[in-house]
Design a protein around this motif. Structure first.
Motif, PDB file in Angstrom:
ATOM      1  N   PRO A   1      42.320  17.672  25.908  1.00 25.22           N
ATOM      2  CA  PRO A   1      41.706  18.670  25.030  1.00 25.22           C
ATOM      3  C   PRO A   1      40.636  19.468  25.765  1.00 25.22           C
ATOM      4  O   PRO A   1      39.993  18.962  26.682  1.00 25.22           O
ATOM      5  N   GLU A   2      40.449  20.705  25.322  1.00 24.40           N
ATOM      6  CA  GLU A   2      39.552  21.608  26.033  1.00 24.40           C
ATOM      7  C   GLU A   2      38.121  21.089  26.048  1.00 24.40           C
ATOM      8  O   GLU A   2      37.436  21.119  27.067  1.00 24.40           O
ATOM      9  N   ARG A   3      37.668  20.585  24.906  1.00 19.01           N
ATOM     10  CA  ARG A   3      36.297  20.101  24.844  1.00 19.01           C
ATOM     11  C   ARG A   3      36.083  18.964  25.842  1.00 19.01           C
ATOM     12  O   ARG A   3      35.044  18.891  26.514  1.00 19.01           O
TER      13      ARG A   3
ATOM     14  N   GLU B   1      34.392  23.503  20.465  1.00 18.83           N
ATOM     15  CA  GLU B   1      34.531  22.396  19.523  1.00 18.83           C
ATOM     16  C   GLU B   1      35.936  21.812  19.632  1.00 18.83           C
ATOM     17  O   GLU B   1      36.841  22.418  20.190  1.00 18.83           O
ATOM     18  N   GLY B   2      36.119  20.643  19.080  1.00 14.00           N
ATOM     19  CA  GLY B   2      37.455  20.055  19.078  1.00 14.00           C
ATOM     20  C   GLY B   2      37.424  18.586  19.422  1.00 14.00           C
ATOM     21  O   GLY B   2      36.351  18.013  19.598  1.00 14.00           O
ATOM     22  N   PRO B   3      38.620  18.009  19.508  1.00 11.39           N
ATOM     23  CA  PRO B   3      38.680  16.588  19.848  1.00 11.39           C
ATOM     24  C   PRO B   3      38.314  16.372  21.318  1.00 11.39           C
ATOM     25  O   PRO B   3      38.361  17.299  22.118  1.00 11.39           O
ATOM     26  N   VAL B   4      37.917  15.143  21.640  1.00 10.03           N
ATOM     27  CA  VAL B   4      37.543  14.878  23.028  1.00 10.03           C
ATOM     28  C   VAL B   4      38.531  13.948  23.706  1.00 10.03           C
ATOM     29  O   VAL B   4      38.346  13.579  24.853  1.00 10.03           O
ATOM     30  N   THR B   5      39.555  13.574  23.006  1.00  8.17           N
ATOM     31  CA  THR B   5      40.523  12.735  23.699  1.00  8.17           C
ATOM     32  C   THR B   5      41.928  12.972  23.139  1.00  8.17           C
ATOM     33  O   THR B   5      42.111  13.174  21.938  1.00  8.17           O
TER      34      THR B   5
END
Lengths: 178, 385, 330
Positions: B111-113, B300-304
């Motif tokens: 994910p981008e974050r 923003e977004g998920p981290v995994t």
């Protein structure tokens, strides 16, 4: 992306690889005797020696050399296979002195004999250590077809082209939320 | 009695190959494995004439732990904590190299974050690594004070990283598919605060230390490393950039989201210890720039990504190069499709950089050898693995 | 009672009394100086320094001294036992003698002699012998390298040191520290540090080098030679070298104060306080240097002495001779 000098390496097989999937741009298979000439060519082209790696396969010890240029995605893998009984590879430490320690490490872990190495003795392991820790037991060795990526196997003719195994990996559910 | 004593201390294979020979004015000296400037447990056999070094040979393996064997005994995820212990100063880069190689193998999209966070923590970790190097190098040169200033700054980084990762030195934060957990809410403010603090202190370091005439006398023209020699030995990182080659993995094969950030790759053409010194100090600023850009554009977004507990990548092999504080970290992972890696190879930048030392140290004074050794920035656990 | 007082006026008795006082001063001073050194280092390095033993850690050096005394004395297996243990004593003993001719105050004259300066220079020259013996007797290669360094260093720096001391001595026409200090006045513009700043500068640099203090601490050279000449010493063996280093620092600072800063003379305060103040200012400067600079390399060290300090000191000496002879012609 394959550099032109690869033609001069005397390779038995050259396979272009996907850098995004494997981290290398080309895989070059060689006969052990020709490694010195091939490395001399790379030296002339200005390649930097990254490392010398060995792994234990059913076919024998596979020794891989990683080279890259100072710039760009340029990693080449030179691979050669030597038998378990007489693992002899010419040492490239005369051309790349940095290979000295890498070869000693391979000697330590696998017992591969780098012929012509000036100083082949234990590097990381204790001097009275017996055996070679990374050599696998006979029954746990895997063949080349079991550890190489599908595109490579297809390219060298070890696998049928229409085996889209890479596509259906469940782990690769990208970007999914928890 | 003396003979027995002599043979007892000469029983070492490495020292046996350094026999005094017929002349009496040669001194065979074992520098280390316990020595203040070998930064841990490195041992160097020296052949001296007066204080000039005729021959120097590093002897490794005093902290060898066989990480590559351990990798074959553990599952992919279980091996991550090992990576923090390979190079204790830049654990994040090793984490990333391993996680990245496995992700390439399994085709996992991060994910981008998570990618942004990875960049931020790796750069913070790089700053802390360079700060420790800076202090320790000056300690090698006999200046006792800078290391405490460096540690003072580094402490701020460790606090920030601790709040995000839960550990202060041997991180296991970057994991397969992303990062272990999201960063705390005040991460951005603390990073900005730290970056500003470090920037305000760098001019002081330059005035007080870098421009010091004694330091310059100890570094300039010492251990000159030609580009060609660096290439043949596989030197990377600040050692190579100190010889004028603008080679940086973050630039030449950008991983993660490094291609989205503006940063300078400092190079100095002299190739001496001072050039390597200046490269690292400039990299402090470059890393500050990156951290600043990352935290101000953190998406923003998920981290995994979702990675199954029973993680089995497909068969194949992949490698990942990461720019560590000491140079190019390269991790090869080879999978047979099982739960455990078939083979993991760790390419430590310090290993190649260290192999230069023998040649660089020929004919220099003992004090210069200490200066050269320090300028290569060695972390012995990384070299011995 | 009267006989006792009479006995005290006898020169020999006075010498004994003075020796006792000097011992007490050296011991006390070492404790204070170690504390000052660590506090200054702490201040320079953004940390508090010793804090917990006694008020502001004042008793820390005392406790350290007791710890050193409690430690086992280890003699290296193949070392020369006699030389090995003679060395620390030899380092410390000359330092005591050097305290005797110091002009603490106009009234204290423990060892009235007109060659005080020569006595100090002669006995402080002995110090290098102890380092040499320590390095040789240890049978340790690091120690030997340290010893070799110390000899070359001492020889190199004694030359400019002597030259600039002579430059001052020639101006006053005496080798008695009382006379030299008395020759100057209470105010800075009457001091030789102002009249002959070059000699003062050279003297300070040489003093730091002669006492083996950073940035000229090559015989120890911790990061190069692990501990240099005292690598093999434990407990009070090391302790004596340590005390001798501090005693030597006080001596060079005192000599500098007497030669260049007017000795005990100063307005308002009694002489002894002025003298101590001047000594401690110089000591503070030496400590400050140590915690600021990196160590020079050995060839650089010798170059500084032979290529810069010695010619400069010669020039200064010649200048002093010319000035004195012009003055005497008038």
């Amino acid at each position: 992306m394959i550099p032109e000098c690869i033609a001069a390496l005397g390779a038995t097989q050259v396979v272009a690889m996907d850098h995004a999937a494997t981290g290398v741009v080309a895989s070059v298979s060689l006969a052990p005797e020709t490694i010195l000439d091939a490395v001399a060519v790379l030296d002339k082209e200005g390649y930097l020696l990254e490392d010398v790696m060995a792994s234990d396969l059913k076919e024998g010890f596979e020794v891989t050399y990683h080279f890259s240029l100072f710039e760009g995605k340029s990693r080449l893998v030179l691979r050669l296979i030597v038998s378990h009984d007489a693992p002899k590879v010419p040492s490239i430490s005369g051309i790349y002195p940095g290979a000295d320690w890498h070869e000693r490490e391979c000697f330590d872990f696998f017992g591969i004999d780098f012929t012509g190495h000036p100083n082949l003795h234990h590097l990381l392991l204790a001097e009275d250590f017996e055996g070679h820790p990374l050599v696998k037991a006979e029954n746990s060795r895997k063949a080349l077809v079991d550890v190489m990526p599908q595109p490579w196997l297809v390219a060298v003719g070890l696998a049928a082209p229409e085996a889209p195994k890479v596509e259906k990996i469940p782990a690769a559910a990208a970007g999914a939320k928890e | 009695m003396h003979d027995a004593f002599d043979s007892a201390i000469r029983g070492d294979l490495s020292s046996a190959r350094f026999e005094p020979g017929p002349t009496e004015d040669k001194l065979i000296l074992s520098m280390g494995p316990q020595h203040p400037s070998t930064h841990g447990v490195l041992r160097i056999m020296l052949e001296l004439e007066g204080e000039y070094i005729l021959r120097a040979e590093p002897i490794l393996g005093y902290i060898h732990r066989m990480h590559e064997w351990m990798a074959e005994q553990k599952t992919y995820l279980q091996f991550i904590p090992n990576m923090g212990r390979v190079d204790y100063l830049h654990a994040m880069a090793w984490n990333w190299a391993y996680a990245g190689a496995v992700e390439r193998l399994a085709g996992i999209e991060v994910p981008e974050r998570a990618e942004y966070i990875r960049v931020a923590v790796t750069e913070l970790n790089r700053i802390s690594s360079h700060l420790v190097w800076w202090g320790a190098y000056l300690l090698d040169l006999g200046a006792f004070t800078p290391i405490l200033y460096a540690f003072d700054d580094r402490e701020q980084i460790l606090d920030i990283l601790q709040s995000a990762t839960g550990s202060r030195l041997t991180y296991s934060y970057i994991t397969i598919g992303g990062v272990y957990d999201d960063v705390p809410d005040d991460f951005r403010e603390r990073c900005i605060e730290f970056v500003n603090r470090l920037r305000s202190r760098l001019p002081m370091y330059r005035d007080l230390v870098t421009d010091n005439v004694i330091l310059r006398g100890r570094c300039e023209g010492i251990g000159v490393l030609p580009v060609d020699m660096a290439r043949r030995y596989g030197a990377t990182g600040p050692v190579l950039r100190g010889s004028g080659v603008a080679s940086d993995v973050r630039r030449c094969e950008p991983y993660g989201v490094y291609d989205r950030f503006e940063f300078r790759v400092p190079t100095y053409p002299e190739g001496d210890a001072m050039a390597r010194y200046k490269v690292r100090l400039d990299e402090l600023e470059a890393s500050c720039d990156i951290v600043e850009q990352v935290v101000s554009s953190l998406p923003e977004g998920p981290v995994t990504a979702k990675v199954s507990r029973v993680f089995k990548p497909p068969k194949g092999e992949a490698c990942m190069a990461v720019e560590g504080a000491r140079g190019k970290i390269l991790v090869h992972v080879r999978s047979d499709g099982g739960l455990k890696p078939y083979r993991v190879k760790l390419r430590a930048p310090g290993f190649s950089n260290m192999s230069l030392f023998s040649e660089l140290a020929q004919g220099v004074l003992l004090a210069d050898a200490v200066s050269i050794l320090g300028s290569l920035d060695l972390v012995i656990p990384e070299i011995d693995r | 009672m009267n006989a006792l007082l009479l006995l005290l006026t006898h020169p020999a008795a006075r010498l004994v009394l003075w020796l006792v006082l000097v011992f007490a001063f050296i011991g006390f001073n070492a404790i204070i100086l170690v504390w000052v050194e660590r506090k200054v280092a702490g201040y320079v390095q953004l940390r508090p320094g010793p804090l917990h033993v006694g008020p502001q850690g004042l008793l820390q050096p005392l406790v350290d001294g007791i710890k050193l005394m409690g430690k086992q004395l280890v003699t290296p297996a193949q070392g020369d036992k006699v030389l090995f243990w003679a060395a620390p004593l030899l380092a410390f003993a000359p330092a005591i003698v050097c305290f005797l001719p110091l002009p603490f105050d106009a009234r204290f004259k423990p060892l009235p002699m007109n060659l005080g300066l020569v006595l100090i220079l002669a006995f402080s020259g002995l110090g290098v012998l102890s380092l040499c013996l320590a390095g040789w007797g240890s049978n340790n290669k690091w120690s030997l390298l340290g010893a070799a360094r110390s000899v070359a260093q001492a020889v190199a720096y004694e030359v400019p040191l002597l030259l600039c001391v002579l430059a001052v001595a020639i101006c006053t026409g005496s080798l008695d520290l009382y006379a030299i200090a008395g020759h100057q006045g209470a105010w800075p513009w009457q001091w030789y540090a102002v009249k002959n700043p070059l000699a003062f500068f050279i003297f300070l640099v040489c003093a730091v080098a002669e006492t083996n203090r950073a940035p000229f601490d090559l015989p120890e050279g911790e990061s190069e030679l692990t501990g240099g000449f005292h690598t093999e010493y434990s407990g009070m063996g090391f302790g004596l070298f340590f005390m001798a280093e501090y005693a030597n620092m006080v001596i060079v600072a005192a000599v500098a104060a007497a030669l260049f800063l007017g000795g005990w003379q100063g307005p308002f305060l009694p002489g002894i306080w002025w003298f101590l103040l001047k000594i401690y200012s110089i000591l503070f400067f030496i400590i400050w240097l140590r915690w600021t600079f990196p160590r020079v390399r050995f060839d650089q060290l010798l170059n500084i002495s032979w290529k810069w300090l010695t010619p400069l000191a010669l020039f200064d000496f010649a200048l002093a001779v010319i000035v004195v002879s012009i003055r005497s012609m008038k």
